[in-house]
Every structure is written in structure tokens, then in C-alpha cells.
Design a protein around this motif. Structure first.
Motif, PDB file in Angstrom:
ATOM      1  N   VAL A   1     -45.532  89.330 -29.353  1.00  0.00           N
ATOM      2  CA  VAL A   1     -46.956  89.616 -28.887  1.00  0.00           C
ATOM      3  C   VAL A   1     -47.882  89.463 -30.049  1.00  0.00           C
ATOM      4  O   VAL A   1     -48.283  90.281 -30.968  1.00  0.00           O
TER       5      VAL A   1
ATOM      6  N   LEU B   1     -55.497  90.652 -27.659  1.00  0.00           N
ATOM      7  CA  LEU B   1     -54.183  90.178 -27.053  1.00  0.00           C
ATOM      8  C   LEU B   1     -54.463  88.751 -26.980  1.00  0.00           C
ATOM      9  O   LEU B   1     -55.350  88.167 -26.384  1.00  0.00           O
TER      10      LEU B   1
ATOM     11  N   ARG C   1     -53.159  86.635 -24.958  1.00  0.00           N
ATOM     12  CA  ARG C   1     -52.317  86.814 -23.961  1.00  0.00           C
ATOM     13  C   ARG C   1     -51.364  85.242 -23.262  1.00  0.00           C
ATOM     14  O   ARG C   1     -50.185  85.467 -22.968  1.00  0.00           O
TER      15      ARG C   1
ATOM     16  N   ILE D   1     -47.903  85.336 -25.315  1.00  0.00           N
ATOM     17  CA  ILE D   1     -47.086  86.474 -25.189  1.00  0.00           C
ATOM     18  C   ILE D   1     -45.890  85.941 -24.558  1.00  0.00           C
ATOM     19  O   ILE D   1     -45.801  85.469 -23.427  1.00  0.00           O
TER      20      ILE D   1
ATOM     21  N   VAL E   1     -42.524  94.279 -18.994  1.00  0.00           N
ATOM     22  CA  VAL E   1     -43.282  94.643 -20.425  1.00  0.00           C
ATOM     23  C   VAL E   1     -44.193  93.280 -20.694  1.00  0.00           C
ATOM     24  O   VAL E   1     -45.649  93.810 -20.830  1.00  0.00           O
TER      25      VAL E   1
ATOM     26  N   GLN F   1     -47.022  93.690 -18.172  1.00  0.00           N
ATOM     27  CA  GLN F   1     -48.162  94.802 -18.437  1.00  0.00           C
ATOM     28  C   GLN F   1     -49.041  94.349 -19.665  1.00  0.00           C
ATOM     29  O   GLN F   1     -50.121  94.689 -19.616  1.00  0.00           O
ATOM     30  N   LEU F   2     -48.544  93.742 -20.428  1.00  0.00           N
ATOM     31  CA  LEU F   2     -49.378  93.501 -21.657  1.00  0.00           C
ATOM     32  C   LEU F   2     -50.414  92.481 -21.077  1.00  0.00           C
ATOM     33  O   LEU F   2     -51.353  92.374 -21.630  1.00  0.00           O
TER      34      LEU F   2
ATOM     35  N   LEU G   1     -53.293  94.329 -19.816  1.00  0.00           N
ATOM     36  CA  LEU G   1     -53.915  95.359 -20.550  1.00  0.00           C
ATOM     37  C   LEU G   1     -55.399  94.794 -20.922  1.00  0.00           C
ATOM     38  O   LEU G   1     -55.696  93.710 -21.496  1.00  0.00           O
TER      39      LEU G   1
ATOM     40  N   LEU H   1     -57.200  98.231 -26.701  1.00  0.00           N
ATOM     41  CA  LEU H   1     -56.377  97.676 -27.883  1.00  0.00           C
ATOM     42  C   LEU H   1     -57.484  97.889 -29.043  1.00  0.00           C
ATOM     43  O   LEU H   1     -57.454  98.527 -30.040  1.00  0.00           O
TER      44      LEU H   1
ATOM     45  N   LEU I   1     -49.434  99.297 -29.773  1.00  0.00           N
ATOM     46  CA  LEU I   1     -48.662  98.273 -28.799  1.00  0.00           C
ATOM     47  C   LEU I   1     -47.141  98.702 -29.102  1.00  0.00           C
ATOM     48  O   LEU I   1     -46.300  98.426 -28.082  1.00  0.00           O
TER      49      LEU I   1
ATOM     50  N   VAL J   1     -44.855  99.136 -25.627  1.00  0.00           N
ATOM     51  CA  VAL J   1     -43.459  98.465 -25.713  1.00  0.00           C
ATOM     52  C   VAL J   1     -42.515  99.456 -25.280  1.00  0.00           C
ATOM     53  O   VAL J   1     -41.518  99.193 -24.438  1.00  0.00           O
TER      54      VAL J   1
END
Length: 465
Positions: free
Chosen positions: A80, A88, A90, A93, A104, A107-108, A111, A116, A129, A133
Motif C-alpha cells: 500500500v 493513497l 491507488r 496498490i 482489501v 476497499q483501499l 477510500l 487518511l 491503514l 487492513v
């Protein structure tokens, strides 16, 4: 007859261990360890090779969870990464294999950045984070470590196992941390490469801007009857805000008539340096050249220029100083008006005296309605005028003291008394400035000078021819 004592069975003697079997087992264990070490070494070598030769950060980051999972024989691994500002990253990831961590990752990716960023510092974001997770992988055990670059957290690397708790050797943990550290190096390397590419793009743009600006400044001084001219601009950066120009008031005239016509001689300075000042200088040049064709006297030209440039300068929060003069070769008369620029220096050969040319006036762009004063004088053989910008007088020396106007006046007086022509005077002044500033030291501001000299024994030109 007595009974016989009960019979006791004697345990069989213990068979000694077979030394051959023990040796084989030990050899198999050592071979297994050797194979694991060799495999781990090959995996780490592959990652290091990718780091040395990578040209695509995305491809490199895709390998990180795959090699991590294989390196420690975990069920899955998840990377991540974060942007430098904590958001993030993205698109980078990645998890391997995708099955155990697919939810997961999804989901991240969904987000919001605020979730964050609102956590505060880097440590709080890492904890946030980790908790997220762990909630998504509630049935699994996690081991997490930080991906760092230049002492800043740039992501988290997770190892996932269905065993609870995860039991690895210290070697496994060191291997995971090594992968995380290599990942941090890759991210930092990509950042530096992108910065370099950005600087190269800016340099190319500045080079183009400098070439355009160099084309806008006169590449040579025009031939004007009865005077010598020399000019030079030394920008502090590739693109500068200094401006000088020689503009014929009768551009349609050719040959002798052009040389004997009235010419505008201008020196200006946009407040500031670099690209913004250079762009405004270009804008002012176009406006002024159009105004010169009107044939108005200097004070009227500065008045109209101030009104034309008012809106553009107000938006930029910058101002312009400008000394405008026009010279008539038939009468040797110089008319001038000043918009708060450094007054040019005038060397009167007949009197062996130094004067300043000045008239009242405010900065261009300071306020809409400004009245400018004007004045005029007739030049005589041997007279010399020095137009200059404050980058000359404000240039710092090795001791930190400025070159200042008294030092420029002394240098100008000496150069004029030497009997040199206009180019010789200009070269002498820049040589003195360079010695004062120091060899190979860049000026803090653009420095420009124009020298106008009436040669000794010159006579008024004739309209004939």
C-alpha cells in the motif's frame, strides 16, 4: 511344594541408532536449508536487479508483493504505497496472490483521501491503514512493516497468513524489511527522476523563452546619424525583465532618411526577475512600439502607455520603471521623460562634468492617471549618455557592498575621459562591474547598459541624399 516365583519379563535391549540414517537426515536438512537460502538469494537478487535497471516504477511495485510472499512462504502479501503528501497511491496498490487480498485492495481503492489525511501525522496514518487492513482480513494474521524514503513514510508492506499468530524467524522479518527498504529506494529514485524530467522541461521552456526574448531585444544597435551606440543586457536568469530598445519614429523611411529621422531610445525594468518579468517586458515592448508611431512627445507617450498597461500590470501585481527619450539627429536634441527609472548619466565633454537626466513621474502601472514631466537638451560633440538598470548599481561585491551609483559615476567618468568610443566605454563598465562582483559569480538581478556618444568634431547632418 512351593510355588514358583512369578516370571518377570526382561525388556529387550535398546537398539543403537543407525549412524548412517542420522547422517542422511542431517544431509537432507542441510540440503533443504541450502535450497531455501539459494531460492531466497535468487528472489532478492531479482528484486535488486529490477531496482538497478527499472524504468517503470509500476512494473517494479507489481513485483514487490509477489516476491515477498514467495520469500517468506506466506499466504499473500500486500503493498500500500503513499504519495509524498500522504494520499493513497491507488494505481500502485498491489497484492499477490489476488484472491486472498482482492477485497482489501478494492476497499483501499475506494477510500476517500480525506479519511487518511485527516489522521494527522504519518504514524497515525500508518496505524489507520493497519486497522483497516486487519478489519478486512479479520480471519488472518498480519505482519506489517514501513516503506520509507528520506525518513518519510511512503507506504506499508503487509504479509498475510492464515496461521494465528504468524511465527517466523528473525531472518524472515529481516527479509521482509529488506524488500520494504528496496521499495522505498525505488519510490525515491522515481521521484528524483521525475523531478529531473520536470527540471529538464522547465529548462527547455526557459531556453526557448530566452531565445525569444533575445530576438526581441535589439541584436545590434542601429545606425543613427551623428551618434555612436552600444548596448548589452546580462540577465540574472535565462529570462529577464530588463528592456532596452531603439525604435524609429518613421519606420517606413529607408537609407539616409531613416538614419537621420527621429529615434526613440528606451530603457526599462519590470519589477522582479525570471519568466513573469520577461513576459511583462515582452508585453510592454509591443505596447510601447505602437505608441511611438503616434509621434507624441515623451511625456504623452508615457501617459498613454501607463493607461494601456494598467489592467495587465494590476493583475500581475508588478510595476515597470521606464526612461523614454527620443533623439533628433538634425538638431542633436534629446527629449526625455522618466517613469521612476534610474536617471541616465550625462557626461558633458565641454564642461568635463557629470550630470543626471531626470524628470518627475511615477511607476508605470501604479495608478491610472499620472502626469509625467519632460525635458530636453542639445548634445554636443564628445557628450556621452549612459542608460542603465538598477541591476548594475545593486550588484553585490565580494564584501556584500553594492556597486552603487557613486561607484558607477566614477567608472563612467573615467571611461569617458579615456576618449574611448561607445563600445569601448560599455566594455570598460562591464569589466569593472565583473571585477567588483567577482569572477564566475552570477548577478542577483538583470543588468543592462546602453551608451550613446556624440563623436568629437561631429557636424549636423544634411538632408541631402
Amino acid at each position: 511344594m512351593g510355588s514358583l516365583p512369578p516370571h518377570r519379563s526382561t525388556p529387550p535391549a535398546q537398539q543403537p541408532a543407525d549412524p548412517f540414517t542420522a547422517t542422511v537426515s542431517l544431509r537432507q536438512l542441510l540440503a533443504s536449508l541450502t535450497r531455501e537460502q539459494r531460492r531466497n538469494q535468487e528472489l532478492l537478487t531479482s528484486l535488486a536487479f529490477g531496482l538497478r535497471s527499472f524504468t517503470n516504477l509500476g512494473r517494479f511495485l507489481e513485483l514487490v508483493p509477489l516476491l515477498t510472499a514467495r520469500l517468506v512462504e506466506a499466504e499473500a502479501a500486500l503493498l500500500v504505497p503513499l504519495h509524498a503528501d500522504g494520499r493513497l497511491w491507488r494505481q500502485h496498490i498491489h497484492g499477490h496472490p489476488q484472491g486472498p487480498v482482492a477485497d482489501v485492495v478494492h476497499q483501499l481503492a475506494q477510500l476517500p483521501d480525506e479519511s487518511l489525511l485527516d489522521q494527522g501525522d504519518e504514524e497515525a496514518r500508518s496505524a489507520f491503514l493497519d486497522a483497516l487492513v486487519q478489519r478486512q482480513l479479520s480471519s488472518a494474521s498480519l505482519f506489517a512493516t514501513t516503506v520509507s524514503a528520506r525518513a518519510h513514510i511512503r507506504g506499508r508492506l503487509y504479509v498475510v497468513s492464515s496461521r494465528s499468530p504468524i511465527r517466523w524467524s528473525e531472518v524472515h522479518r529481516r527479509h521482509v524489511q529488506l524488500v520494504a527498504d528496496l521499495t522505498g529506494v525505488a519510490i525515491e529514485t522515481d521521484t528524483l527522476l521525475e523531478d529531473q524530467r520536470q527540471h529538464e522541461r522547465v529548462d527547455r521552456q526557459l531556453t526557448i523563452g530566452a531565445e525569444i526574448q533575445a530576438q526581441l531585444l535589439p541584436d545590434h544597435c542601429p545606425v543613427i546619424a551623428g551618434i555612436e551606440l552600444a548596448a548589452r543586457c546580462r540577465p540574472a536568469f535565462q529570462v529577464g525583465g530588463d528592456y532596452y530598445d531603439f525604435i524609429p519614429t518613421r519606420p517606413q523611411a529607408l537609407g539616409k532618411r531613416r538614419e537621420q529621422g527621429r529615434w526613440a531610445i528606451v530603457m526599462g525594468d519590470v519589477m522582479g526577475k525570471g519568466v513573469p518579468a520577461g513576459l511583462l517586458m515582452t508585453l510592454m515592448r509591443g505596447m510601447l512600439r505602437a505608441e511611438v508611431l503616434s509621434g507624441h512627445p515623451p511625456d504623452r507617450i508615457l501617459h498613454d502607455l501607463n493607461q494601456l498597461a494598467q489592467e495587465d500590470l494590476a493583475h500581475s501585481h508588478r510595476f515597470v520603471t521606464l526612461f523614454y527619450s527620443d533623439y533628433d539627429p538634425l538638431t542633436r536634441r534629446l527629449r526625455y521623460a522618466n517613469a521612476a527609472h534610474n536617471p541616465p548619466l550625462l557626461w558633458r565633454e565641454s564642461r568635463r562634468r557629470l550630470d543626471r537626466l531626470d524628470s518627475p513621474g511615477l511607476l508605470i502601472g501604479l495608478q491610472p492617471e499620472v502626469d509625467f514631466g519632460s525635458d530636453s537638451l542639445q548634445l554636443q560633440p564628445g557628450d556621452v549618455i549612459l542608460y542603465y538598470t538598477d541591476g548594475v548599481t545593486e550588484a553585490p561585491g565580494l564584501t556584500g557592498d553594492r556597486f552603487d551609483e557613486p561607484r558607477l559615476q566614477a567608472a563612467f567618468r573615467s571611461a569617458c575621459q579615456s576618449g574611448a568610443d561607445a563600445q569601448g566605454i560599455l566594455d570598460d563598465l562591464f569589466a569593472r562591474l565583473d571585477r567588483y562582483v567577482g569572477a564566475n559569480r552570477r548577478l542577483e538581478d538583470d543588468a543592462s547598459m546602453v551608451v550613446l556618444r556624440v563623436p568629437g568634431g561631429v557636424t549636423l547632418p544634411s538632408l541631402a541624399g
